[in-house]
Structure formats: C-alpha cells, structure tokens
Design an enzyme around this catalytic site. Structure first.
Site, PDB file in Angstrom:
ATOM      1  N   LYS A 131       0.838  -1.205   0.000  1.00 33.47           N
ATOM      2  CA  LYS A 131       0.000   0.000   0.000  1.00 33.47           C
ATOM      3  C   LYS A 131       0.874   1.257   0.000  1.00 33.47           C
ATOM      4  CE  LYS A 131      -3.808  -2.437   2.178  1.00 33.47           C
ATOM      5  NZ  LYS A 131      -4.500  -2.856   3.406  1.00 33.47           N
TER       6      LYS A 131
ATOM      7  N   GLN B 133      -4.490  -1.522   9.748  1.00 33.94           N
ATOM      8  CA  GLN B 133      -4.392  -2.842   9.115  1.00 33.94           C
ATOM      9  C   GLN B 133      -4.942  -3.917  10.065  1.00 33.94           C
ATOM     10  OE1 GLN B 133      -3.178  -3.442   5.844  1.00 33.94           O
ATOM     11  NE2 GLN B 133      -4.098  -5.427   6.265  1.00 33.94           N
TER      12      GLN B 133
ATOM     13  N   ASP C  29     -11.147   2.611   4.228  1.00 34.22           N
ATOM     14  CA  ASP C  29     -11.482   1.186   4.073  1.00 34.22           C
ATOM     15  C   ASP C  29     -12.993   0.991   3.914  1.00 34.22           C
ATOM     16  OD1 ASP C  29      -9.373  -0.575   3.887  1.00 34.22           O
ATOM     17  OD2 ASP C  29      -9.032  -0.655   6.062  1.00 34.22           O
TER      18      ASP C  29
END
Ligand code: NAP
Length: 287
Positions: free
Chosen positions: A53, A97, A120
């Site tokens: 990422k 994460q 997200d």
C-alpha cells in the site's frame, strides 16, 4: 483471446489516472492527498499488505505516514492515536491494518475512525450509507471487483449474481453493490443447502470464502463471469503458492471471464484504496 481479466493492468490504468489527479490537486489547490497507515504488531501478511500500500502511495504522489506499533499496544493507546489522526487536517485517510492483536477490540477501532477518513469503508456510518444507496466510502475489495465487472460486462442490470461468503468486509458489501446495479443477488454461506446448484445459476459468481480451490467447473454456468476474491497460501511440491477460492485450471475454459490469483482482485483492492484516499481528500476540502 484470453478470458482472463488482468486485474494488475486494470489497477495500473486506474492508478495512472489517479496520479494525474493527485498532481492536479497539488498544482491547482495546493492539496496533497495523504493517508496514515497504522500497523499493530508483526503479522507477516499484514507487513506485506502495508508495504504494498505504501509503495503504491509513493508511485502516485500520495503522502503516506506509517505508524508501526508494538504487538503489546493497548486499545486505549491505539484509540488515542486515531483521535490525533482524526483531528489532523493534513491527514485525509486512516487505515488500521487488520487483524489487530487480541487485546484490542477491532469494532472499537473501526468505530473510532472518522467516517470521512474511513478509506477502508468499514465504519458503520459508511456501511449504513451504502445500504440506503448513498455511497460515501465504499470498501476497496468489492469496489475493485465491481469496476472490473462493469468494464467487462457493461450494464449489470438483470444479471443473476451469486456471492459466496457473507463477511462484513467482502461478501455483504459486494452483494449491496451488485444490488445497486440492479442484479438479482443471492448470497450463499456455510449453512447454505446445495450451494453448487445455486452457483450454477449465476451469470456473475463472486467467491469470497477463504478455502483454496473451493469452486469447481461443475459449480459454474457456461459463459459466467467469475471474480475470485480468495487469497490462500498453499504448499505445492514443497513450494509455497498463492491460490484463490476458485479452481482456476478447472473453471477457466468454461467461463467467459475470470480473475486470476494473484493478479486479479488483489491489485484492484490497493488501487481502490488510493481512489478512496483521493476522494476523501477532495471531499474534506469541498472539491
Ligand atoms: P471470512 O470473514 O472468513 O468469510 C468467509 C465467508 O465464507 C463466510 O461468510 C463463511 O460463511 C463462508 N464460508 C466458509 N466456508 C464455507 C463453505 N464451506 N461453504 C460456503 N461458504 C463458506 O473471509 P473474508 O474476509 O470475506 O475473505 C474471504 C477470502 O477473500 C479470503 O481468502 C481472504 O484472504 C480474501 N480476501 C482478499 C482480498 C483481496 O484484496 N483480494 C481482500 C479481503 C479478503 P459463514 O458466514 O456461514 O461462516
């Protein structure tokens, strides 16, 4: 002509457009989209995801600020960091994460992220917005899958879509997006009776199960489009290999299109994270 949907190429093309947009935002509005990436602990798979990422951010000119916290970090300390990031106007996106270590409640973490910075798309406010058709931040994996489906099929209206899996991060939002496109949607899961015969009715089959090579050729209709979300590591001849939830070699010749693993949904997930970060930066600056 190959019937393999090249997710990597698709992701590269999307990122090229985003790179241009990031440069324009910088030049015309002095705006640098930025994302804070928070990793708690040393889970090897999470470290790889975070590295990928951050690398994509660098390619696009998106600023990424990494926060690597020890595996012993308390929930309170993580929530304090999220609060600081929520209040920092130079940060447009926040990604924690998952999974987080056991002492931290992941629901509390997701709830603490400002919905505007929730790149997200997991915050309950964004989930609710999607449920009523007012999409704000859409989860990256289903969004990337939808983009590839629309590119391949055009209008999805009237298609029968079967989604295998009902997780909050893939299965349910995927089904919601397909319903928004006027598909007839069926979700199947571990309690579904005669899953194969339901899958055989699908014009669009999305597999998000987490079981290697789960879907076989006799589960799919001739000419269906198959999106394989699964990422599973298996041992073949003593070597570690990534495979999807669909038995690619068995299924490929029967379908009109299929995403491979690796190189299908995975790269699109990261590209859509970049897409959401740019969208969040614009939204927070009234653009
Ligand atoms: P998850 O939370 O474990 O959900 C799996 C779903 O599959 C559940 O709804 C479960 O049903 C269902 N299931 C399990 N066994 C089944 C069976 N025998 N028959 C039918 N359904 C069954 O997994 P997830 O987070 O959605 O992820 C799914 C896969 O996608 C994993 O391989 C993951 O690594 C991968 N993934 C990939 C990306 C990407 O970027 N490509 C992103 C996220 C996830 P129940 O609800 O009844 O238990």
């Amino acid at each position: 002509m190959s019937n393999v949907i090249n997710g990597k190429q698709f992701a590269d093309d999307l990122c090229e457009k985003l790179k241009t947009e990031v440069a324009t935002l910088q030049e015309q509005h002095n705006l640098s989209p930025s994302i804070a990436v928070v990793l708690v602990g040393e889970d090897p798979a999470s470290q790889v995801y975070v590295r990928n990422k951050v690398r994509r951010c660098e390619q696009l000119g998106i600023k990424s600020i990494e926060h690597r916290l020890s595996a012993e970090t308390s929930e309170a300390d993580l929530l304090t960091l999220i609060d600081e990031l929520n209040n920092d106007s130079a940060i447009h996106g926040i990604l924690v994460q998952l999974p987080v270590p056991d002492q931290i409640n992941d629901k509390a973490v997701l709830a603490a992220i400002s919905p505007k910075k929730d790149v997200d798309g997991f915050h309950i406010e964004n989930v609710g917005a999607m449920a009523v058709g007012e999409n704000q931040m859409v989860p990256c994996t289903p969004l990337g899958s939808l983009m590839m489906l629309q590119d391949h099929l055009g209008d999805l209206s009237g298609k029968h879509a079967v989604v295998i899996g009902r997780s909050n991060i893939v299965g349910k939002p995927m089904a919601t997006l397909l319903l928004q496109q006027s598909c007839t949607v069926t979700i199947v899961h571990s309690r579904t009776v005669d899953i194969q015969s339901i899958c055989r009715q699908a014009d669009i089959l999305v597999a998000a199960v987490g079981i290697p090579n789960f879907v076989k050729a006799d589960w799919v209709k001739e000419g269906a489009v198959v999106i394989d979300v699964g990422i599973n590591r298996i041992e073949v001849d003593g070597k570690s290999r990534l495979v999807g939830d669909v038995d690619f070699d068995d299924v490929q010749s029967k379908v009109s299109a299929i995403t491979p693993v690796p190189g299908g949904v995975g790269p699109m997930t990261i590209a859509c994270l970049m897409y959401n970060t740019v969208a969040a930066a614009k939204m927070q600056n009234g653009l």
